[in-house]
Design an enzyme around this catalytic site. Structure first.
Site, mmCIF file in Angstrom:
data_model
loop_
_atom_site.group_PDB
_atom_site.id
_atom_site.type_symbol
_atom_site.label_atom_id
_atom_site.label_comp_id
_atom_site.label_asym_id
_atom_site.label_seq_id
_atom_site.Cartn_x
_atom_site.Cartn_y
_atom_site.Cartn_z
ATOM 1 N N HIS A 136 14.793 8.376 1.231
ATOM 2 C CA HIS A 136 13.961 8.440 2.747
ATOM 3 C C HIS A 136 14.579 7.232 3.476
ATOM 4 C CE1 HIS A 136 10.888 10.745 0.757
ATOM 5 N NE2 HIS A 136 11.864 11.614 1.085
ATOM 6 N N ASN B 73 11.173 5.247 -1.885
ATOM 7 C CA ASN B 73 10.640 3.977 -1.245
ATOM 8 C C ASN B 73 11.409 3.443 -0.431
ATOM 9 O OD1 ASN B 73 8.302 4.342 -2.923
ATOM 10 N ND2 ASN B 73 9.093 3.195 -4.557
ATOM 11 N N ASP C 109 11.133 0.121 0.617
ATOM 12 C CA ASP C 109 10.892 -1.487 0.461
ATOM 13 C C ASP C 109 11.937 -2.210 0.075
ATOM 14 O OD1 ASP C 109 10.852 -0.778 -2.287
ATOM 15 O OD2 ASP C 109 8.538 -0.363 -1.748
ATOM 16 N N PRO D 118 0.498 -1.242 0.015
ATOM 17 C CA PRO D 118 0.206 -0.028 -0.079
ATOM 18 C C PRO D 118 0.834 1.117 -0.023
ATOM 19 C CG PRO D 118 0.133 -0.980 2.091
ATOM 20 C CD PRO D 118 0.608 -2.006 1.148
ATOM 21 N N ASP D 119 0.484 2.360 -0.702
ATOM 22 C CA ASP D 119 1.186 3.451 -0.595
ATOM 23 C C ASP D 119 0.726 4.451 0.526
ATOM 24 O OD1 ASP D 119 -1.283 4.691 -1.307
ATOM 25 O OD2 ASP D 119 -0.652 5.458 -3.351
ATOM 26 N N PHE D 120 1.027 5.424 0.803
ATOM 27 C CA PHE D 120 0.875 6.422 2.016
ATOM 28 C C PHE D 120 -0.223 7.133 1.845
ATOM 29 C CE2 PHE D 120 5.068 4.937 2.498
ATOM 30 C CZ PHE D 120 5.284 4.244 3.847
ATOM 31 N N ARG D 121 -0.550 7.843 0.600
ATOM 32 C CA ARG D 121 -1.517 8.873 0.587
ATOM 33 C C ARG D 121 -2.683 8.681 -0.147
ATOM 34 N NH1 ARG D 121 3.429 10.742 1.221
ATOM 35 N NH2 ARG D 121 3.832 12.430 2.803
#
Length: 344
Positions: A136, A117, A119, A43-46
């Site tokens: 990040h 990302n 991940d 899932p993405d964040f936004r």
């Protein structure tokens, strides 16, 4: 704002990109975000409905982003580790777009891949460490937040498997993966690489990102004027919208779809399919026929986001009960002391 593009427009843009990638000694830089991983089931964040922040917003956190806030982590690390359990590397297969980047690497045209990302799917796809810059941070390393002592992935996993918060053997401080939390500095290597790359890029491919988080969002705007900029995204964003260049190419389509079209034109289709199937077999230990299609993976992403929210809520509820029990004990002790006081 997104809009439909005709098949003719897409074909024209694909041909233009292929021409650029086939130039002698081409140097290609990627700037990617969560949109290249959503087809993997992450899932993405936004996103309004399936994003992690949307689901975490329902919880009793001071704000959804607190799960990635270093000060909140110092006080209540359980929320982050509940999320980390679901996102930890090893559960997901790189997307076809990840493998398209890998093919650019193998063909000798990849200058760098800058990713938002955490991940590590770029590394899992086989892109070498010196070609990936995780702006990040990521799960690729783990350090104590107090003394910076390193912990191996195996040891961190051991703590997590026992449902314990990883703590430092040297100072007993909390240990977390090397993900950049709010309140922490970006990796120094980002600026070292960017100083080297900013004027040495021929093709800048931006994909799967809203270009909403700075300073990462400013990088595509800073590439030299000789660079051809390409946006592959669900919607136009960032500098492509506010300060477009005449040479910009914008493709408002799914990242994997564009990766397949580019590889077809470049003659890389067999290589792409081989890498993707090998990745599925390696990570999921399945046969070629058991791979999931992208719609199933997107459903999985939504389910994971909801599951994370539920687990974090359960953890927070447990914390609240423990705090209440402690308060009740304090009240009982105080009441008992009062009863024993004799008034003279």
């Amino acid at each position: 704002m997104s809009k439909e593009q005709s098949a003719e427009t897409i074909t024209k843009h694909i041909d233009a990109i292929v021409s650029q990638l086939q130039r002698k000694n081409a140097k290609v830089a990627f700037f990617v975000g969560a949109g290249i991983s959503t087809n993997c089931g992450i899932p993405d964040f936004r996103s309004p409905k399936t994003g992690l922040y949307s689901n975490l917003r329902k919880l009793n956190l001071p704000y959804p982003e607190a799960v990635f806030d270093i000060e909140y982590f110092r006080e209540k690390p359980k929320a982050f580790y509940t999320l980390a359990e679901e996102l930890f590397p090893g559960k997901f297969v790189p997307s076809k777009f990840h493998y398209f980047i890998k093919l650019c690497h193998d063909k000798g045209i990849l200058k760098r891949c800058y990713t938002q990302n955490i991940d590590t799917l770029e590394r899992i796809a086989g892109i070498s460490d010196d070609k990936v810059l995780e702006a990040h941070g990521s799960f690729s390393g783990n350090h104590c937040i107090e003394c910076s002592n390193e912990m191996s992935r195996e040891k961190l996993r051991e703590f997590m498997d026992q449902e314990r918060i990883p703590t430092c053997a040297s100072c007993e401080g909390y240990v977390k993966p090397d993900i950049v939390f709010f309140g922490e500095a970006l990796p120094a290597k980002l600026w070292e690489f960017w100083e080297e790359d900013v004027d040495d890029v021929d093709v800048a491919i931006v994909a799967g990102t809203s270009l909403a988080v700075y300073p990462f969002a400013s990088l595509p705007a800073e590439v030299g004027k000789k660079a051809n900029r390409i946006l592959i995204n669900r919607e136009i964003c960032g500098d492509f919208e506010t300060n477009p260049r005449k040479s910009d190419i914008v493709l408002l389509k799914d990242c994997d779809t564009i990766a397949e079209l580019l590889c077809e034109k470049l003659g890389w289709s067999k290589d792409l399919e081989s890498l993707w199937l090998a990745g599925n077999k390696s990570v999921r230990d399945t046969t070629e026929n058991e791979t999931e299609d992208s719609s199933s993976q997107k459903d999985k992403a939504a389910a994971i986001a909801t599951e994370i929210a539920e687990k974090v809520e359960a953890g927070l509820e447990s914390d609240r009960k423990e705090e209440k029990n402690e308060k009740d004990k304090d009240v009982d002790v105080l009441a008992d002391a009062v009863r024993k006081v004799s008034i003279t």
